[in-house]
Design a protein around this motif. Structure first.
Motif, PDB file in Angstrom:
ATOM      1  N   ASN A  65      -6.183  -8.870  39.629  1.00  0.00           N
ATOM      2  CA  ASN A  65      -5.096  -8.054  39.074  1.00  0.00           C
ATOM      3  C   ASN A  65      -4.323  -8.804  38.006  1.00  0.00           C
ATOM      4  OD1 ASN A  65      -5.567  -5.820  40.808  1.00  0.00           O
ATOM      5  ND2 ASN A  65      -4.548  -6.925  42.474  1.00  0.00           N
ATOM      6  N   ALA A  66      -4.456 -10.146  37.978  1.00  0.00           N
ATOM      7  CA  ALA A  66      -3.761 -10.940  36.969  1.00  0.00           C
ATOM      8  C   ALA A  66      -4.674 -11.344  35.822  1.00  0.00           C
ATOM      9  CB  ALA A  66      -3.155 -12.191  37.609  1.00  0.00           C
ATOM     10  N   ASP A  67      -5.976 -10.965  35.866  1.00  0.00           N
ATOM     11  CA  ASP A  67      -6.885 -11.304  34.773  1.00  0.00           C
ATOM     12  C   ASP A  67      -6.462 -10.576  33.510  1.00  0.00           C
ATOM     13  OD1 ASP A  67      -8.291 -12.890  36.463  1.00  0.00           O
ATOM     14  OD2 ASP A  67      -9.878 -11.415  36.869  1.00  0.00           O
ATOM     15  N   MET A  68      -6.614 -11.280  32.391  1.00  0.00           N
ATOM     16  CA  MET A  68      -6.207 -10.675  31.126  1.00  0.00           C
ATOM     17  C   MET A  68      -7.072 -11.212  29.996  1.00  0.00           C
ATOM     18  SD  MET A  68      -2.596 -12.599  30.371  1.00  0.00           S
ATOM     19  CE  MET A  68      -1.980 -12.115  31.969  1.00  0.00           C
ATOM     20  N   LYS A  69      -6.974 -10.550  28.870  1.00  0.00           N
ATOM     21  CA  LYS A  69      -7.710 -10.923  27.675  1.00  0.00           C
ATOM     22  C   LYS A  69      -6.741 -11.003  26.517  1.00  0.00           C
ATOM     23  CE  LYS A  69     -11.509  -9.512  24.671  1.00  0.00           C
ATOM     24  NZ  LYS A  69     -12.543  -8.477  24.397  1.00  0.00           N
ATOM     25  N   TYR A  70      -6.900 -12.077  25.718  1.00  0.00           N
ATOM     26  CA  TYR A  70      -6.029 -12.308  24.567  1.00  0.00           C
ATOM     27  C   TYR A  70      -6.753 -11.904  23.298  1.00  0.00           C
ATOM     28  CZ  TYR A  70      -3.256 -15.065  27.846  1.00  0.00           C
ATOM     29  OH  TYR A  70      -2.514 -15.479  28.921  1.00  0.00           O
ATOM     30  N   THR A  71      -6.011 -11.283  22.388  1.00  0.00           N
ATOM     31  CA  THR A  71      -6.575 -10.797  21.135  1.00  0.00           C
ATOM     32  C   THR A  71      -5.575 -11.013  20.009  1.00  0.00           C
ATOM     33  OG1 THR A  71      -7.707  -9.066  22.393  1.00  0.00           O
ATOM     34  CG2 THR A  71      -7.701  -8.848  20.004  1.00  0.00           C
ATOM     35  N   ILE A  72      -6.106 -11.430  18.857  1.00  0.00           N
ATOM     36  CA  ILE A  72      -5.268 -11.501  17.641  1.00  0.00           C
ATOM     37  C   ILE A  72      -5.342 -10.127  16.988  1.00  0.00           C
ATOM     38  CG2 ILE A  72      -4.967 -12.605  15.402  1.00  0.00           C
ATOM     39  CD1 ILE A  72      -6.256 -15.106  16.551  1.00  0.00           C
ATOM     40  N   ILE A  73      -4.242  -9.395  16.992  1.00  0.00           N
ATOM     41  CA  ILE A  73      -4.275  -8.009  16.518  1.00  0.00           C
ATOM     42  C   ILE A  73      -3.986  -7.924  15.017  1.00  0.00           C
ATOM     43  CG2 ILE A  73      -3.796  -7.009  18.762  1.00  0.00           C
ATOM     44  CD1 ILE A  73      -0.862  -6.866  18.041  1.00  0.00           C
ATOM     45  N   ASN A  74      -3.214  -8.821  14.482  1.00  0.00           N
ATOM     46  CA  ASN A  74      -2.972  -8.832  13.033  1.00  0.00           C
ATOM     47  C   ASN A  74      -2.332 -10.164  12.656  1.00  0.00           C
ATOM     48  OD1 ASN A  74      -0.197  -8.604  13.687  1.00  0.00           O
ATOM     49  ND2 ASN A  74      -0.328  -6.360  13.629  1.00  0.00           N
ATOM     50  N   GLY A  75      -2.033 -10.306  11.360  1.00  0.00           N
ATOM     51  CA  GLY A  75      -1.455 -11.546  10.859  1.00  0.00           C
ATOM     52  C   GLY A  75      -2.332 -12.138   9.770  1.00  0.00           C
ATOM     53  N   ASP A  76      -1.733 -12.945   8.919  1.00  0.00           N
ATOM     54  CA  ASP A  76      -2.474 -13.521   7.804  1.00  0.00           C
ATOM     55  C   ASP A  76      -3.394 -14.660   8.239  1.00  0.00           C
ATOM     56  OD1 ASP A  76      -0.580 -15.321   8.509  1.00  0.00           O
ATOM     57  OD2 ASP A  76       0.289 -15.576   6.517  1.00  0.00           O
ATOM     58  N   GLY A  77      -3.325 -15.067   9.486  1.00  0.00           N
ATOM     59  CA  GLY A  77      -4.195 -16.142   9.956  1.00  0.00           C
ATOM     60  C   GLY A  77      -5.330 -15.659  10.830  1.00  0.00           C
ATOM     61  N   SER A  78      -5.566 -14.330  10.886  1.00  0.00           N
ATOM     62  CA  SER A  78      -6.618 -13.811  11.762  1.00  0.00           C
ATOM     63  C   SER A  78      -8.006 -14.241  11.312  1.00  0.00           C
ATOM     64  CB  SER A  78      -6.536 -12.283  11.823  1.00  0.00           C
ATOM     65  OG  SER A  78      -6.650 -11.735  10.514  1.00  0.00           O
ATOM     66  N   GLY A  79      -8.175 -14.527  10.025  1.00  0.00           N
ATOM     67  CA  GLY A  79      -9.474 -14.980   9.543  1.00  0.00           C
ATOM     68  C   GLY A  79      -9.671 -16.477   9.635  1.00  0.00           C
ATOM     69  N   VAL A  80      -8.590 -17.201   9.887  1.00  0.00           N
ATOM     70  CA  VAL A  80      -8.666 -18.670   9.945  1.00  0.00           C
ATOM     71  C   VAL A  80      -8.704 -19.153  11.377  1.00  0.00           C
ATOM     72  CG1 VAL A  80      -7.550 -20.807   9.196  1.00  0.00           C
ATOM     73  CG2 VAL A  80      -7.432 -18.769   7.754  1.00  0.00           C
ATOM     74  N   PHE A  81      -8.078 -18.401  12.270  1.00  0.00           N
ATOM     75  CA  PHE A  81      -7.996 -18.814  13.671  1.00  0.00           C
ATOM     76  C   PHE A  81      -8.633 -17.747  14.555  1.00  0.00           C
ATOM     77  CE2 PHE A  81      -4.474 -20.786  11.448  1.00  0.00           C
ATOM     78  CZ  PHE A  81      -4.537 -22.098  11.881  1.00  0.00           C
ATOM     79  N   SER A  82      -9.062 -18.174  15.739  1.00  0.00           N
ATOM     80  CA  SER A  82      -9.601 -17.270  16.753  1.00  0.00           C
ATOM     81  C   SER A  82      -8.992 -17.644  18.093  1.00  0.00           C
ATOM     82  CB  SER A  82     -11.132 -17.365  16.818  1.00  0.00           C
ATOM     83  OG  SER A  82     -11.530 -18.661  17.243  1.00  0.00           O
ATOM     84  N   ILE A  83      -9.056 -16.698  19.053  1.00  0.00           N
ATOM     85  CA  ILE A  83      -8.480 -16.941  20.373  1.00  0.00           C
ATOM     86  C   ILE A  83      -9.477 -16.501  21.439  1.00  0.00           C
ATOM     87  CG2 ILE A  83      -7.310 -14.710  20.511  1.00  0.00           C
ATOM     88  CD1 ILE A  83      -4.980 -16.206  21.926  1.00  0.00           C
ATOM     89  N   SER A  84      -9.567 -17.279  22.503  1.00  0.00           N
ATOM     90  CA  SER A  84     -10.425 -16.965  23.640  1.00  0.00           C
ATOM     91  C   SER A  84      -9.620 -17.147  24.917  1.00  0.00           C
ATOM     92  CB  SER A  84     -11.672 -17.856  23.654  1.00  0.00           C
ATOM     93  OG  SER A  84     -11.307 -19.221  23.728  1.00  0.00           O
ATOM     94  N   THR A  85     -10.146 -16.629  26.035  1.00  0.00           N
ATOM     95  CA  THR A  85      -9.428 -16.647  27.311  1.00  0.00           C
ATOM     96  C   THR A  85     -10.085 -17.620  28.267  1.00  0.00           C
ATOM     97  OG1 THR A  85      -8.827 -14.327  26.996  1.00  0.00           O
ATOM     98  CG2 THR A  85      -8.569 -15.241  29.206  1.00  0.00           C
ATOM     99  N   ASP A  86      -9.286 -18.499  28.842  1.00  0.00           N
ATOM    100  CA  ASP A  86      -9.753 -19.388  29.908  1.00  0.00           C
ATOM    101  C   ASP A  86      -9.597 -18.641  31.228  1.00  0.00           C
ATOM    102  OD1 ASP A  86     -10.130 -21.346  31.865  1.00  0.00           O
ATOM    103  OD2 ASP A  86      -9.316 -22.930  30.607  1.00  0.00           O
ATOM    104  N   LYS A  87     -10.726 -18.330  31.889  1.00  0.00           N
ATOM    105  CA  LYS A  87     -10.690 -17.520  33.104  1.00  0.00           C
ATOM    106  C   LYS A  87     -10.038 -18.252  34.273  1.00  0.00           C
ATOM    107  CE  LYS A  87     -14.711 -14.756  31.886  1.00  0.00           C
ATOM    108  NZ  LYS A  87     -16.072 -14.294  32.287  1.00  0.00           N
ATOM    109  N   GLU A  88     -10.055 -19.565  34.250  1.00  0.00           N
ATOM    110  CA  GLU A  88      -9.471 -20.310  35.354  1.00  0.00           C
ATOM    111  C   GLU A  88      -7.952 -20.357  35.246  1.00  0.00           C
ATOM    112  OE1 GLU A  88     -11.057 -21.414  37.922  1.00  0.00           O
ATOM    113  OE2 GLU A  88     -13.030 -20.787  37.191  1.00  0.00           O
ATOM    114  N   THR A  89      -7.461 -20.736  34.073  1.00  0.00           N
ATOM    115  CA  THR A  89      -6.004 -20.889  33.906  1.00  0.00           C
ATOM    116  C   THR A  89      -5.348 -19.642  33.337  1.00  0.00           C
ATOM    117  OG1 THR A  89      -6.304 -21.814  31.682  1.00  0.00           O
ATOM    118  CG2 THR A  89      -6.345 -23.360  33.546  1.00  0.00           C
TER     119      THR A  89
END
Length: 790
Positions: A300-324
């Motif tokens: 119930n606490a699992d979640m997913k992170y997403t970069i939805i907009n911003g000028d750095g969306s093409g330079v940076f990426s985000i992933s989810t650590d399932k443990e932490t």
């Protein structure tokens, strides 16, 4: 026999006890037990009486857990035959008789001597009998009765399965069943309320309730929140006597845990975050972390992170650590402080497992803003190109410029740059570079045919900070110069058949050039012009980088000339044009009619005389074997031992010594076979000269007329008979050889010695059709015919 009881405890039996006592008083205080007959004293006749009707009572009651000092009175046995004079004796047998229950054998009173427990044994079965003391004979048949242990409330209810551990989902509706508990009471459930249990809750209100009859525990509040309180300890009581005062009770504990449901959306602790990343960060590396809090647990606490907009969306990426359950921010492209100093990212964290029952508590996601600050770092020089490709002609002079590389300091200081070549390989030593301008020059003479390509590495560093170095690969292509003449592609073995025809192609040749196609793709073939016209062969340029060798006359002879030498001139199409001369060796060979080569070696000439290589080898081998046999025979003759007695002075008279080797042809005079070689040449019998005959044999006469017709077989038989009858022959067998060949043939001689010596005009071409066995004969007559024609 009558049974009298004074124990009237149960209210239901009060009336029966009253009737029992009143009726017993009217009948001498006892209850009659029916009997069919009464036995009299011995000797008297048996008289039948009609029995009197009375109460039949075959049960006694005794109270359990009696704690008095005296034995507890149970009841009384009495027989109608008992006149009160003590002549009747009562006997008690069965369960507990004599130990728990005792009887007065005169009065029939029964007492209990021990405290009884109904939960251990509910009743006892006993047997009563009345006998005559004097005769020990039974006055009545044996009677069976039961003593029941009467229950009292001496056992409290018990929960055998407690304590309990149970879970219930949080936010459950009020009245949701949690668990049913059951208590057991060892008292008699059929007698009074001793075993009638009711349930109540002692601890756990107002969160839970319990049904007093069934023991079912239920939730008592709406929307119990696990995040507010997760564990509850509920105490349930069970009381007998239907819960009345004086009843016994027992309790148990029920540990209730609320299980989690997804009723809490994720939330970022802050709405704005800031992250510092140096521009030297490597692409693909993690540069920071971010996390949204969720009060729920598990999935119930699992979640997913997403970069939805911003000028750095093409330079940076985000992933989810399932443990932490953290968002890991990684770098996708290199950073450059001089071009862009900061980036902004809008990051969303959302639950992955939703429960639509609680969608009204949503949305189950949250958004925060992350500002990334790019840190300035002193960077090494940056080349204008990721790699360089340069060209230089082979045979170029040392010091020839090949090309220039350029690098600049990307920092704002724009420091000066120094260039150098990493001499890690041998190829790097073929070039030099100007440390200030980056111009690359040759250091050796190149040969494209040996090494067409060189790969070097050029490094650049800041003069103020030599430790910051960057590298760039440089490829140098060596351009071709027409410095290699063409040559034949391989060593050709050219063969021409003796029966070749004019204009026949006997070989196709091709050429190669070490230079590339720009300087050697087109080849021109010709015969050496410095020589006179070749009468035997000619060359034709096929204009496809190949040439054909053709014959110019009919028939070639190995006996006349077996090898021809043909000089060929080859030139390329480069600038300047280069050429080379090669000599082809043409061998004359004997071929089949279909053009297949049969032989080209000199041993073929020996075969014209009828001897092949195999035959010559066989002859030589026979000669060697014969020589070896002769040598062996001579060796054996020389190694023969001399006689043991060689002395001429031997005194024994019967020993004759011969030291000669024989008389040659005279030794065979007795076995003369001259006559056998031709019966017509037979002579008179010659006697042996080494033995003197004692009896002269009779003379033999052979008419001359009969010699011509003498049969050899008859002649041999006669000779054999004479030898057997001759007394002068030695007493040992002798061997005679007859080599008669017979008379001359009437057919005459078939030898070719007397054949005609003149040549015939006959055509022998048909010999070629007789098969491989007559090839040599066909070849010999064919050559004779050819020479005769020539």
């Amino acid at each position: 026999m009558r049974l009298t009881s004074t124990s009237c405890i149960c209210p239901v039996l009060v009336c029966l006890c009253f009737v029992q006592r009143c009726y017993g008083a009217a009948h001498h205080g006892s209850i009659k037990v029916t009997r069919n007959q009464t036995k009299h004293v011995e000797g008297e006749t048996e008289v039948h009486h009609r029995p009197k009707r009375g109460w039949v009572w075959n049960q006694f009651f005794v109270l359990e857990e009696h704690m008095g000092p005296d034995p507890q009175y149970v009841g009384k046995l009495h027989s109608n035959s008992d006149k009160g004079d003590g002549s009747v004796k009562y006997i008690l047998t069965g369960e507990g008789a004599g130990t728990i229950f005792i009887i007065d054998d005169t009065t029939g009173d029964i007492h209990s001597t021990k405290s009884l427990d109904r939960e251990q044994k509910t009743h006892y079965v006993l047997h009563a009998q009345a006998i005559d003391r004097r005769t020990n004979k039974p006055l009545e048949p044996e009677s069976e009765f039961i003593i029941k242990v009467q229950d009292i409330n001496d056992n409290a209810p018990k929960f055998t399965d407690g304590p309990y551990i149970v879970t219930v989902p949080e936010m459950s509706e009020m009245g949701t069943s949690v668990l049913q508990v059951t208590a057991t009471d060892a008292d008699d459930p059929t007698y009074g309320n001793s075993a009638r249990v009711v349930y109540s809750i002692l601890q756990g209100q107002p969160y839970f309730s319990v049904d007093p009859k069934t023991g079912v525990i239920r939730t008592a509040l709406h929307n119990m929140d696990r995040e507010a309180r997760e564990h509850y300890s509920v105490v349930i009581q069970a009381k007998d006597m239907a819960g009345q005062v004086g009843g016994l009770s027992g309790s148990t504990t029920v540990n209730i845990t609320l299980t989690d449901v997804n009723d809490n959306p994720p939330r970022f602790p802050q709405k704005h975050y800031q992250l510092y990343v140096p521009e030297s960060a490597q692409v693909g590396s993690a540069v920071g972390k971010i996390k949204a809090n969720d009060a729920d647990t598990g999935s119930n606490a699992d979640m997913k992170y997403t970069i939805i907009n911003g000028d750095g969306s093409g330079v940076f990426s985000i992933s989810t650590d399932k443990e932490t359950r953290e968002g890991i921010i990684s770098l996708k492209k290199p950073l450059n402080y001089e071009k862009k100093k900061s980036y902004t990212l809008n990051i969303e964290g959302a639950n992955t497992h939703l429960d639509f029952r609680f969608s009204h508590l949503g949305p189950f996601k949250d958004v925060t803003m992350l500002k990334i600050i790019v840190g300035d770092v002193d960077e090494p020089p940056l080349f204008t190109m990721p790699s360089y490709v340069m060209e230089v002609y082979e045979n170029a002079k040392i010091g020839t410029a090949v090309g220039t590389v350029t690098a600049q300091d990307p920092d704002t200081a724009n420091s000066l740059v120094r260039y150098f070549i990493d001499h890690n390989t041998e190829e790097d030593r073929y070039f030099t570079i100007d440390a200030s301008t980056g111009t690359i020059k040759t250091a050796k003479i190149f040969d494209r045919e040996e090494t067409p390509w060189y790969n070097i590495t050029v490094a650049a560093s800041e003069i103020d900070n030599p430790g910051l170095v960057s590298h760039v690969p440089v490829g140098v292509r060596i351009l071709d110069v027409n410095d290699n003449p063409p040559e034949l592609a391989r060593e050709y073995e050219v063969v021409v058949c003796e029966n070749a025809k004019p204009g026949q192609v006997i070989q196709t040749i091709t050429a190669i050039d070490k230079d590339n196609s720009a300087n050697g793709a087109r080849f021109h073939f010709s015969l050496d012009e410095g020589l006179s016209l070749n009468p035997n062969f000619t060359l034709r340029d096929n204009e496809d980088n190949t040439a054909s060798i053709l014959t110019r006359r009919r028939r070639y002879s190995r006996t006349t000339q077996d090898v021809y030498y043909l000089p060929v001139l080859i030139s390329d199409g480069g600038v300047p044009t280069l050429s080379s001369s090669s000599t082809l060796t043409v061998r004359v060979c004997a071929c089949e009619r279909d053009g297949r080569v049969r032989t080209c070696h000199a041993e073929a000439f020996l075969s014209s005389a009828g001897l092949s290589t195999g035959a010559l080898i066989a002859i030589l081998l026979c000669v060697v074997i014969l020589l070896a046999i002769v040598v062996l025979f001579i060796t054996l003759r020389r190694s023969k031992k001399e006689p043991l007695i060689i002395s001429e002075e031997d005194v024994r008279e019967n020993v004759v010594t011969y030291d000669d080797e024989g008389g040659g042809e005279e030794d065979t005079e007795a076995f003369d076979i001259t006559a056998l070689r031709n019966p017509s040449a037979a002579e008179e019998l010659k006697y042996r000269r080494d033995i003197r005959p004692e009896v002269k044999p009779p003379p033999r006469h052979h008419p001359s007329s009969s010699l011509d017709s003498t049969d050899v077989q008859e002649f041999i038989k006669q000779r054999l008979a004479e030898a057997d009858l001759d007394p002068s022959v030695p007493p040992y067998d002798s061997l005679q050889t007859y080599a008669y060949e017979g008379h001359r043939s009437e057919a005459g001689s078939i030898s070719s010695l007397d054949s005609a010596t003149t040549h015939s005009d006959q055509d022998y071409n048909y010999l070629g059709d007789w098969g491989p066995e007559f090839k040599k004969l066909a070849e010999l007559y064919g050559e004779i015919e050819s020479e005769r024609t020539t």
